[in-house]
Design a protein around this motif. Structure first.
Motif, PDB file in Angstrom:
ATOM      1  N   MET A  35       0.830  -1.205   0.000  1.00 30.54           N
ATOM      2  CA  MET A  35       0.000   0.000   0.000  1.00 30.54           C
ATOM      3  C   MET A  35       0.863   1.253   0.000  1.00 30.54           C
ATOM      4  SD  MET A  35      -3.232  -0.438   2.528  1.00 30.54           S
ATOM      5  CE  MET A  35      -4.022  -2.021   2.408  1.00 30.54           C
ATOM      6  N   ALA A  83       3.141   2.968   2.774  1.00 30.60           N
ATOM      7  CA  ALA A  83       2.260   3.304   3.896  1.00 30.60           C
ATOM      8  C   ALA A  83       2.561   2.427   5.107  1.00 30.60           C
ATOM      9  CB  ALA A  83       0.800   3.130   3.482  1.00 30.60           C
ATOM     10  N   VAL A  84       2.266   2.944   6.318  1.00 31.26           N
ATOM     11  CA  VAL A  84       2.388   2.129   7.537  1.00 31.26           C
ATOM     12  C   VAL A  84       1.024   1.829   8.134  1.00 31.26           C
ATOM     13  CG1 VAL A  84       4.721   2.916   8.124  1.00 31.26           C
ATOM     14  CG2 VAL A  84       2.743   4.159   9.025  1.00 31.26           C
ATOM     15  N   ILE A  85       0.002   2.558   7.712  1.00 36.56           N
ATOM     16  CA  ILE A  85      -1.346   2.280   8.257  1.00 36.56           C
ATOM     17  C   ILE A  85      -2.416   2.541   7.204  1.00 36.56           C
ATOM     18  CG2 ILE A  85      -1.499   4.601   9.304  1.00 36.56           C
ATOM     19  CD1 ILE A  85      -3.209   3.049  11.549  1.00 36.56           C
ATOM     20  N   ASP A  86      -3.382   1.619   7.157  1.00 37.09           N
ATOM     21  CA  ASP A  86      -4.510   1.803   6.252  1.00 37.09           C
ATOM     22  C   ASP A  86      -5.742   2.136   7.077  1.00 37.09           C
ATOM     23  OD1 ASP A  86      -3.887  -0.781   7.203  1.00 37.09           O
ATOM     24  OD2 ASP A  86      -5.433  -1.683   5.952  1.00 37.09           O
ATOM     25  N   PRO A 132      -9.569   2.032   6.361  1.00 36.99           N
ATOM     26  CA  PRO A 132     -10.623   1.690   5.404  1.00 36.99           C
ATOM     27  C   PRO A 132     -11.759   2.716   5.349  1.00 36.99           C
ATOM     28  CG  PRO A 132      -9.978  -0.238   6.675  1.00 36.99           C
ATOM     29  CD  PRO A 132      -9.259   0.932   7.277  1.00 36.99           C
ATOM     30  N   ARG A 137      -8.059   2.959  16.899  1.00 41.02           N
ATOM     31  CA  ARG A 137      -6.918   2.414  16.174  1.00 41.02           C
ATOM     32  C   ARG A 137      -6.012   3.558  15.717  1.00 41.02           C
ATOM     33  NH1 ARG A 137      -6.738   0.850  10.922  1.00 41.02           N
ATOM     34  NH2 ARG A 137      -5.129  -0.674  10.427  1.00 41.02           N
ATOM     35  N   ASN A 197     -17.653  -2.760  15.812  1.00 39.62           N
ATOM     36  CA  ASN A 197     -16.521  -3.101  14.943  1.00 39.62           C
ATOM     37  C   ASN A 197     -16.853  -4.242  13.994  1.00 39.62           C
ATOM     38  OD1 ASN A 197     -14.706  -1.111  15.552  1.00 39.62           O
ATOM     39  ND2 ASN A 197     -13.668  -2.262  17.172  1.00 39.62           N
ATOM     40  N   ASP A 198     -17.736  -5.150  14.421  1.00 39.63           N
ATOM     41  CA  ASP A 198     -18.179  -6.202  13.498  1.00 39.63           C
ATOM     42  C   ASP A 198     -18.923  -5.590  12.313  1.00 39.63           C
ATOM     43  OD1 ASP A 198     -17.076  -8.289  14.855  1.00 39.63           O
ATOM     44  OD2 ASP A 198     -18.911  -8.859  15.922  1.00 39.63           O
ATOM     45  N   GLU A 217     -18.486  -2.423  11.331  1.00 38.47           N
ATOM     46  CA  GLU A 217     -17.522  -1.562  10.645  1.00 38.47           C
ATOM     47  C   GLU A 217     -16.678  -2.315   9.618  1.00 38.47           C
ATOM     48  OE1 GLU A 217     -17.227   1.779  11.172  1.00 38.47           O
ATOM     49  OE2 GLU A 217     -15.452   2.131   9.934  1.00 38.47           O
ATOM     50  N   VAL A 218     -16.210  -3.527   9.962  1.00 33.74           N
ATOM     51  CA  VAL A 218     -15.372  -4.250   8.993  1.00 33.74           C
ATOM     52  C   VAL A 218     -16.182  -4.639   7.753  1.00 33.74           C
ATOM     53  CG1 VAL A 218     -13.509  -5.192  10.391  1.00 33.74           C
ATOM     54  CG2 VAL A 218     -15.632  -6.440  10.268  1.00 33.74           C
ATOM     55  N   PRO A 220     -17.207  -0.243   6.099  1.00 28.22           N
ATOM     56  CA  PRO A 220     -16.366   0.803   6.673  1.00 28.22           C
ATOM     57  C   PRO A 220     -17.064   2.163   6.641  1.00 28.22           C
ATOM     58  CG  PRO A 220     -15.085  -0.567   5.182  1.00 28.22           C
ATOM     59  CD  PRO A 220     -16.517  -0.986   5.023  1.00 28.22           C
ATOM     60  N   LYS A 272     -19.437   3.490  11.838  1.00 28.46           N
ATOM     61  CA  LYS A 272     -19.371   4.134  13.154  1.00 28.46           C
ATOM     62  C   LYS A 272     -19.447   5.649  13.006  1.00 28.46           C
ATOM     63  CE  LYS A 272     -15.563   1.946  14.300  1.00 28.46           C
ATOM     64  NZ  LYS A 272     -14.397   1.334  14.977  1.00 28.46           N
TER      65      LYS A 272
END
Ligand code: SF4
Ligand code: ZN
Ligand code: ZN
Lengths: 312, 66
Positions: free
Chosen positions: A1, A10-13, A15, A204, A238-239, A241-242, A245, A248
Protein backbone atom coordinates in the motif's frame (compact mmCIF):
# COMPACT_ATOMS: atom_id res chain seq x y z
CA UNK A 1 0.00 0.00 0.00
CA UNK A 2 1.12 3.53 -0.74
CA UNK A 3 0.55 6.73 1.18
CA UNK A 4 -2.46 8.60 -0.20
CA UNK A 5 -0.70 11.92 0.22
CA UNK A 6 2.91 11.34 -0.88
CA UNK A 7 2.99 7.86 -2.53
CA UNK A 8 5.71 6.61 -0.15
CA UNK A 9 5.15 3.14 1.41
CA UNK A 10 2.26 3.30 3.90
CA UNK A 11 2.39 2.13 7.54
CA UNK A 12 -1.35 2.28 8.26
CA UNK A 13 -4.51 1.80 6.25
CA UNK A 14 -7.79 3.44 7.24
CA UNK A 15 -10.62 1.69 5.40
CA UNK A 16 -13.21 4.26 6.51
CA UNK A 17 -11.32 6.98 4.62
CA UNK A 18 -10.37 4.58 1.85
CA UNK A 19 -6.82 5.72 2.49
CA UNK A 20 -3.40 4.65 3.73
CA UNK A 21 -0.67 6.90 5.08
CA UNK A 22 3.08 6.95 5.71
CA UNK A 23 4.16 7.91 9.23
CA UNK A 24 4.59 11.65 8.60
CA UNK A 25 1.38 12.06 6.60
CA UNK A 26 -0.53 10.03 9.21
CA UNK A 27 0.54 12.41 12.00
CA UNK A 28 -0.62 15.29 9.82
CA UNK A 29 -3.93 13.48 9.15
CA UNK A 30 -4.54 13.10 12.91
CA UNK A 31 -3.79 16.76 13.55
CA UNK A 32 -6.11 17.78 10.73
CA UNK A 33 -8.94 15.75 12.22
CA UNK A 34 -8.41 17.42 15.60
CA UNK A 35 -8.23 20.88 14.06
CA UNK A 36 -11.44 20.12 12.16
CA UNK A 37 -13.30 19.00 15.31
CA UNK A 38 -12.14 22.02 17.30
CA UNK A 39 -13.30 24.36 14.54
CA UNK A 40 -16.56 22.57 13.67
CA UNK A 41 -17.79 22.56 17.26
CA UNK A 42 -16.11 25.80 18.32
CA UNK A 43 -14.32 23.96 21.15
CA UNK A 44 -11.63 26.45 22.09
CA UNK A 45 -9.26 29.14 20.96
CA UNK A 46 -5.48 29.44 21.21
CA UNK A 47 -5.80 31.92 24.08
CA UNK A 48 -7.73 29.42 26.23
CA UNK A 49 -5.99 27.55 29.04
CA UNK A 50 -6.91 23.90 28.63
CA UNK A 51 -6.72 21.12 31.21
CA UNK A 52 -6.28 17.72 29.55
CA UNK A 53 -7.53 14.75 31.58
CA UNK A 54 -4.72 12.19 31.19
CA UNK A 55 -4.90 8.54 32.25
CA UNK A 56 -1.66 7.16 30.83
CA UNK A 57 -3.58 5.47 28.01
CA UNK A 58 -3.19 6.12 24.30
CA UNK A 59 -6.08 8.54 23.78
CA UNK A 60 -5.33 11.09 26.45
CA UNK A 61 -1.57 11.14 25.80
CA UNK A 62 -2.15 11.48 22.03
CA UNK A 63 -4.57 14.33 22.72
CA UNK A 64 -2.19 16.16 25.03
CA UNK A 65 0.64 15.72 22.51
CA UNK A 66 -1.44 17.04 19.61
CA UNK A 67 -2.84 20.02 21.50
CA UNK A 68 0.67 21.10 22.48
CA UNK A 69 1.93 20.57 18.91
CA UNK A 70 -0.96 22.67 17.64
CA UNK A 71 0.06 25.52 19.95
CA UNK A 72 -2.58 25.23 22.67
CA UNK A 73 -1.75 26.02 26.30
CA UNK A 74 -2.49 22.55 27.58
CA UNK A 75 -1.66 21.27 31.08
CA UNK A 76 -2.34 17.69 32.16
CA UNK A 77 -4.46 16.42 35.04
CA UNK A 78 -3.95 12.91 36.37
CA UNK A 79 -6.37 11.31 38.82
CA UNK A 80 -5.05 8.52 41.04
CA UNK A 81 -7.91 6.01 41.26
CA UNK A 82 -6.28 3.54 43.62
CA UNK A 83 -6.83 0.61 41.25
CA UNK A 84 -3.87 -1.58 42.30
CA UNK A 85 -1.01 -2.17 39.87
CA UNK A 86 -2.97 -0.51 37.07
CA UNK A 87 -2.92 2.90 38.77
CA UNK A 88 0.62 2.28 39.97
CA UNK A 89 1.95 1.89 36.44
CA UNK A 90 -0.31 4.40 34.64
CA UNK A 91 1.08 7.37 36.56
CA UNK A 92 4.57 6.38 35.40
CA UNK A 93 3.61 6.82 31.73
CA UNK A 94 2.01 10.19 32.43
CA UNK A 95 4.95 11.53 34.44
CA UNK A 96 7.52 10.47 31.91
CA UNK A 97 5.50 11.97 29.03
CA UNK A 98 5.14 15.26 30.93
CA UNK A 99 8.85 15.31 31.75
CA UNK A 100 9.84 14.55 28.13
CA UNK A 101 7.63 17.33 26.80
CA UNK A 102 8.35 19.77 29.62
CA UNK A 103 4.60 19.97 30.22
CA UNK A 104 2.81 20.91 33.43
CA UNK A 105 1.10 18.01 35.21
CA UNK A 106 -1.43 18.36 38.04
CA UNK A 107 -1.98 15.23 40.15
CA UNK A 108 -4.95 14.42 42.39
CA UNK A 109 -4.89 11.15 44.32
CA UNK A 110 -8.36 9.98 45.37
CA UNK A 111 -7.20 7.56 48.13
CA UNK A 112 -4.86 10.16 49.64
CA UNK A 113 -7.29 13.06 49.40
CA UNK A 114 -10.63 11.41 50.03
CA UNK A 115 -9.81 8.24 51.95
CA UNK A 116 -11.07 5.54 49.57
CA UNK A 117 -10.12 3.82 46.33
CA UNK A 118 -12.43 3.19 43.39
CA UNK A 119 -12.94 -0.58 43.83
CA UNK A 120 -13.79 -0.43 47.55
CA UNK A 121 -15.68 2.87 47.22
CA UNK A 122 -17.81 1.42 44.42
CA UNK A 123 -18.54 -1.69 46.47
CA UNK A 124 -19.49 0.35 49.54
CA UNK A 125 -21.82 2.52 47.46
CA UNK A 126 -23.21 -0.53 45.59
CA UNK A 127 -22.22 0.94 42.26
CA UNK A 128 -20.44 -0.66 39.31
CA UNK A 129 -16.75 0.33 39.49
CA UNK A 130 -16.89 2.23 36.18
CA UNK A 131 -19.91 4.17 37.37
CA UNK A 132 -18.21 5.27 40.61
CA UNK A 133 -15.05 5.97 38.63
CA UNK A 134 -16.82 7.96 35.93
CA UNK A 135 -18.69 10.21 38.32
CA UNK A 136 -15.52 10.80 40.38
CA UNK A 137 -13.63 11.76 37.22
CA UNK A 138 -16.36 14.16 36.05
CA UNK A 139 -16.51 15.80 39.46
CA UNK A 140 -12.77 16.09 40.05
CA UNK A 141 -11.90 17.20 36.49
CA UNK A 142 -14.49 19.93 36.82
CA UNK A 143 -13.27 20.96 40.26
CA UNK A 144 -9.61 21.04 39.18
CA UNK A 145 -10.48 23.12 36.11
CA UNK A 146 -12.43 25.64 38.14
CA UNK A 147 -9.88 25.78 40.97
CA UNK A 148 -7.06 26.23 38.47
CA UNK A 149 -8.84 28.86 36.40
CA UNK A 150 -8.85 26.79 33.21
CA UNK A 151 -11.21 27.66 30.35
CA UNK A 152 -11.90 24.08 29.33
CA UNK A 153 -11.39 20.44 30.25
CA UNK A 154 -10.37 18.26 27.29
CA UNK A 155 -10.88 14.50 27.41
CA UNK A 156 -9.56 11.79 25.12
CA UNK A 157 -12.92 10.33 24.06
CA UNK A 158 -12.50 9.00 20.55
CA UNK A 159 -14.94 8.01 17.81
CA UNK A 160 -15.26 4.44 19.15
CA UNK A 161 -16.01 5.69 22.67
CA UNK A 162 -18.68 8.09 21.46
CA UNK A 163 -20.26 5.59 19.06
CA UNK A 164 -20.38 2.95 21.82
CA UNK A 165 -21.93 5.33 24.35
CA UNK A 166 -24.43 6.46 21.70
CA UNK A 167 -25.26 2.84 20.93
CA UNK A 168 -25.98 2.18 24.63
CA UNK A 169 -28.07 5.34 24.98
CA UNK A 170 -30.07 4.44 21.88
CA UNK A 171 -30.65 0.87 23.06
CA UNK A 172 -32.24 2.34 26.17
CA UNK A 173 -33.66 5.43 24.38
CA UNK A 174 -32.19 7.47 27.19
CA UNK A 175 -33.17 10.90 25.94
CA UNK A 176 -31.58 12.81 28.84
CA UNK A 177 -28.17 11.23 28.13
CA UNK A 178 -28.66 11.62 24.40
CA UNK A 179 -29.31 15.31 24.90
CA UNK A 180 -25.96 15.68 26.65
CA UNK A 181 -23.86 13.48 24.39
CA UNK A 182 -22.12 16.29 22.52
CA UNK A 183 -18.47 16.88 21.62
CA UNK A 184 -18.59 20.18 23.46
CA UNK A 185 -20.59 21.09 26.55
CA UNK A 186 -20.47 24.83 27.10
CA UNK A 187 -19.33 26.16 30.46
CA UNK A 188 -22.23 27.16 32.67
CA UNK A 189 -22.59 28.20 36.29
CA UNK A 190 -20.47 25.73 38.21
CA UNK A 191 -19.41 23.70 35.18
CA UNK A 192 -16.22 24.18 33.19
CA UNK A 193 -16.53 23.81 29.40
CA UNK A 194 -15.92 20.21 28.30
CA UNK A 195 -14.46 19.33 24.93
CA UNK A 196 -13.67 16.08 23.10
CA UNK A 197 -11.29 16.95 20.27
CA UNK A 198 -10.63 13.30 19.28
CA UNK A 199 -14.16 12.47 18.12
CA UNK A 200 -13.03 12.29 14.48
CA UNK A 201 -10.34 9.68 15.26
CA UNK A 202 -10.86 5.98 15.95
CA UNK A 203 -9.09 4.11 18.74
CA UNK A 204 -6.92 2.41 16.17
CA UNK A 205 -5.81 5.82 14.93
CA UNK A 206 -4.97 7.22 18.38
CA UNK A 207 -3.00 4.06 19.19
CA UNK A 208 -1.18 4.27 15.85
CA UNK A 209 -0.43 7.93 16.52
CA UNK A 210 1.29 6.99 19.80
CA UNK A 211 3.30 4.19 18.19
CA UNK A 212 4.45 6.49 15.38
CA UNK A 213 5.29 9.39 17.70
CA UNK A 214 7.11 7.07 20.12
CA UNK A 215 4.72 7.88 22.97
CA UNK A 216 4.94 5.11 25.55
CA UNK A 217 1.47 4.45 26.94
CA UNK A 218 -0.26 1.88 29.10
CA UNK A 219 -1.45 -0.94 26.83
CA UNK A 220 -2.75 -3.03 29.73
CA UNK A 221 -6.41 -2.50 30.44
CA UNK A 222 -7.91 -1.42 33.72
CA UNK A 223 -8.87 -4.69 35.48
CA UNK A 224 -12.25 -3.19 36.37
CA UNK A 225 -13.27 -2.95 32.72
CA UNK A 226 -13.58 -6.71 32.17
CA UNK A 227 -17.08 -7.63 31.07
CA UNK A 228 -18.00 -3.94 30.87
CA UNK A 229 -21.02 -3.20 28.66
CA UNK A 230 -19.15 -0.69 26.55
CA UNK A 231 -16.63 -3.28 25.45
CA UNK A 232 -19.52 -5.36 24.12
CA UNK A 233 -20.93 -2.38 22.23
CA UNK A 234 -17.53 -1.60 20.74
CA UNK A 235 -17.07 -5.17 19.55
CA UNK A 236 -20.55 -5.19 18.00
CA UNK A 237 -19.90 -1.90 16.21
CA UNK A 238 -16.52 -3.10 14.94
CA UNK A 239 -18.18 -6.20 13.50
CA UNK A 240 -20.42 -3.88 11.50
CA UNK A 241 -17.52 -1.56 10.65
CA UNK A 242 -15.37 -4.25 8.99
CA UNK A 243 -18.30 -5.22 6.78
CA UNK A 244 -19.15 -1.65 5.90
CA UNK A 245 -16.37 0.80 6.67
CA UNK A 246 -17.55 4.21 7.83
CA UNK A 247 -20.57 2.89 9.75
CA UNK A 248 -19.37 4.13 13.15
CA UNK A 249 -18.68 7.63 11.85
CA UNK A 250 -22.02 7.75 9.99
CA UNK A 251 -23.84 6.58 13.13
CA UNK A 252 -22.23 9.16 15.41
CA UNK A 253 -22.05 12.18 13.11
CA UNK A 254 -25.54 11.50 11.76
CA UNK A 255 -26.76 11.61 15.36
CA UNK A 256 -25.00 14.93 16.00
CA UNK A 257 -26.40 16.47 12.86
CA UNK A 258 -29.95 15.18 12.83
CA UNK A 259 -30.98 13.82 16.25
CA UNK A 260 -29.03 15.79 18.88
CA UNK A 261 -30.89 19.04 18.12
CA UNK A 262 -34.21 17.24 18.64
CA UNK A 263 -33.31 15.95 22.13
CA UNK A 264 -31.40 19.03 23.32
CA UNK A 265 -34.45 20.24 25.25
CA UNK A 266 -34.52 17.22 27.56
CA UNK A 267 -31.04 17.94 28.92
CA UNK A 268 -31.85 21.61 29.24
CA UNK A 269 -34.92 20.88 31.31
CA UNK A 270 -32.75 18.92 33.72
CA UNK A 271 -30.29 21.79 34.00
CA UNK A 272 -33.05 24.09 35.26
CA UNK A 273 -33.31 21.97 38.44
CA UNK A 274 -29.62 22.38 39.29
CA UNK A 275 -28.61 23.84 42.64
CA UNK A 276 -25.27 23.87 44.51
CA UNK A 277 -24.35 20.74 46.49
CA UNK A 278 -24.41 21.67 50.20
CA UNK A 279 -21.10 19.82 50.78
CA UNK A 280 -18.95 21.01 47.89
CA UNK A 281 -20.91 23.63 45.95
CA UNK A 282 -20.93 21.66 42.69
CA UNK A 283 -24.17 21.91 40.73
CA UNK A 284 -26.47 18.94 41.25
CA UNK A 285 -30.12 17.96 40.89
CA UNK A 286 -29.98 15.73 44.01
CA UNK A 287 -29.72 16.65 47.71
CA UNK A 288 -26.03 15.81 47.74
CA UNK A 289 -23.96 15.69 44.53
CA UNK A 290 -23.11 12.18 43.30
CA UNK A 291 -19.46 12.54 44.31
CA UNK A 292 -20.14 13.70 47.87
CA UNK A 293 -22.69 10.89 48.23
CA UNK A 294 -20.02 8.43 47.06
CA UNK A 295 -17.44 9.82 49.48
CA UNK A 296 -19.91 9.59 52.35
CA UNK A 297 -20.74 5.96 51.61
CA UNK A 298 -17.17 4.95 50.84
CA UNK A 299 -15.76 6.41 54.05
CA UNK A 300 -18.64 5.62 56.36
CA UNK A 301 -17.30 4.14 59.58
CA UNK A 302 -13.78 5.29 58.83
CA UNK A 303 -12.25 7.76 61.26
CA UNK A 304 -9.95 9.21 58.65
CA UNK A 305 -11.69 12.56 58.40
CA UNK A 306 -10.56 12.60 54.79
CA UNK A 307 -14.14 13.08 53.65
CA UNK A 308 -14.17 16.53 55.25
CA UNK A 309 -11.79 17.68 52.62
CA UNK A 310 -14.49 17.57 49.98
CA UNK A 311 -16.02 20.70 51.43
CA UNK A 312 -14.76 24.09 50.41
CA UNK B 1 7.04 -16.52 13.13
CA UNK B 2 6.61 -15.47 16.72
CA UNK B 3 3.34 -13.67 17.45
CA UNK B 4 3.09 -11.69 20.68
CA UNK B 5 -0.43 -10.97 21.96
CA UNK B 6 -1.33 -8.65 24.82
CA UNK B 7 -3.96 -8.48 27.58
CA UNK B 8 -2.98 -11.03 28.74
CA UNK B 9 0.51 -11.21 27.29
CA UNK B 10 1.16 -14.50 25.49
CA UNK B 11 3.21 -15.81 22.59
CA UNK B 12 2.25 -18.05 19.70
CA UNK B 13 4.41 -19.83 17.14
CA UNK B 14 2.88 -19.64 13.68
CA UNK B 15 4.06 -20.72 10.28
CA UNK B 16 5.14 -18.05 7.81
CA UNK B 17 5.45 -16.14 5.64
CA UNK B 18 1.92 -14.84 5.62
CA UNK B 19 0.02 -11.63 5.10
CA UNK B 20 -1.07 -9.45 8.00
CA UNK B 21 -4.75 -9.74 7.07
CA UNK B 22 -4.46 -13.54 6.83
CA UNK B 23 -2.78 -13.63 10.25
CA UNK B 24 -5.61 -11.59 11.80
CA UNK B 25 -8.25 -13.79 10.16
CA UNK B 26 -6.49 -16.90 11.46
CA UNK B 27 -6.48 -15.43 14.98
CA UNK B 28 -10.13 -14.38 14.54
CA UNK B 29 -9.26 -10.75 15.29
CA UNK B 30 -11.11 -7.71 13.97
CA UNK B 31 -8.73 -5.41 12.04
CA UNK B 32 -10.42 -2.37 13.65
CA UNK B 33 -9.46 -3.66 17.08
CA UNK B 34 -5.70 -4.16 16.68
CA UNK B 35 -2.45 -2.75 15.37
CA UNK B 36 0.25 -5.00 13.96
CA UNK B 37 3.79 -3.96 14.84
CA UNK B 38 7.08 -5.42 13.59
CA UNK B 39 10.34 -4.09 15.05
CA UNK B 40 8.57 -1.09 16.49
CA UNK B 41 7.01 -0.15 13.13
CA UNK B 42 3.37 -0.40 12.08
CA UNK B 43 2.54 -2.58 9.09
CA UNK B 44 -0.51 -2.44 6.80
CA UNK B 45 -2.95 -5.28 6.20
CA UNK B 46 -1.50 -6.23 2.81
CA UNK B 47 2.10 -6.50 4.10
CA UNK B 48 3.75 -9.94 4.08
CA UNK B 49 5.31 -11.04 7.35
CA UNK B 50 8.48 -13.13 6.88
CA UNK B 51 8.76 -16.53 8.56
CA UNK B 52 11.42 -15.29 11.00
CA UNK B 53 9.55 -12.15 12.11
CA UNK B 54 8.52 -11.28 15.66
CA UNK B 55 5.10 -9.71 15.36
CA UNK B 56 3.22 -7.82 18.05
CA UNK B 57 -0.57 -7.78 17.72
CA UNK B 58 -1.62 -4.93 19.96
CA UNK B 59 -5.26 -4.46 21.00
CA UNK B 60 -6.49 -0.87 20.79
CA UNK B 61 -9.89 -1.17 22.42
CA UNK B 62 -10.14 0.52 25.81
CA UNK B 63 -12.90 -0.35 28.23
CA UNK B 64 -14.65 1.72 30.80
CA UNK B 65 -17.27 4.40 30.68
CA UNK B 66 -14.96 7.37 30.38
S1 SF4 C 1 -12.33 0.84 33.25
FE1 SF4 C 1 -13.85 1.68 34.65
S2 SF4 C 1 -12.86 1.66 36.67
FE2 SF4 C 1 -11.24 1.40 35.12
S3 SF4 C 1 -10.48 3.47 34.75
FE3 SF4 C 1 -12.07 3.07 33.20
S4 SF4 C 1 -13.97 3.85 34.11
FE4 SF4 C 1 -12.46 3.68 35.77
ZN1 ZN D 1 2.96 10.23 3.03
ZN1 ZN E 1 -20.85 17.70 46.44
Amino acid sequence: MKCKACRQPAVIDIPRHNAAFCADCFVRHCQEQVVRSIAAFDMMSRSDRVLVAVSGGKDSLALWDMLMDLGYQADGLYLGLGIGDYSGSSIGYVRSFAADRGATLVEVDIPAEFGFDIPTGAAAARRAPCSACGLSKRHLFNKAARDGGYDAVATGHNLDDEAAVLFGNVLRWDTAYLGRQLPVLPGTDGFARKVKPLVRLSERETAAYCVIKGIDYQVEECPQSAGNRHLGYKAALNDIEVRSPGSKAAFYFGFLERIAPLVAGVAEEERRDLHPCPECGSPTVADLCAFCALVAKATRGKLSGAADRTSG
Amino acid sequence: MKVVLRNPRRELDMSGPRRVNALLAELDLNREAVLVIVDGTLVTGDATLPADATVEVRPVISGGAR
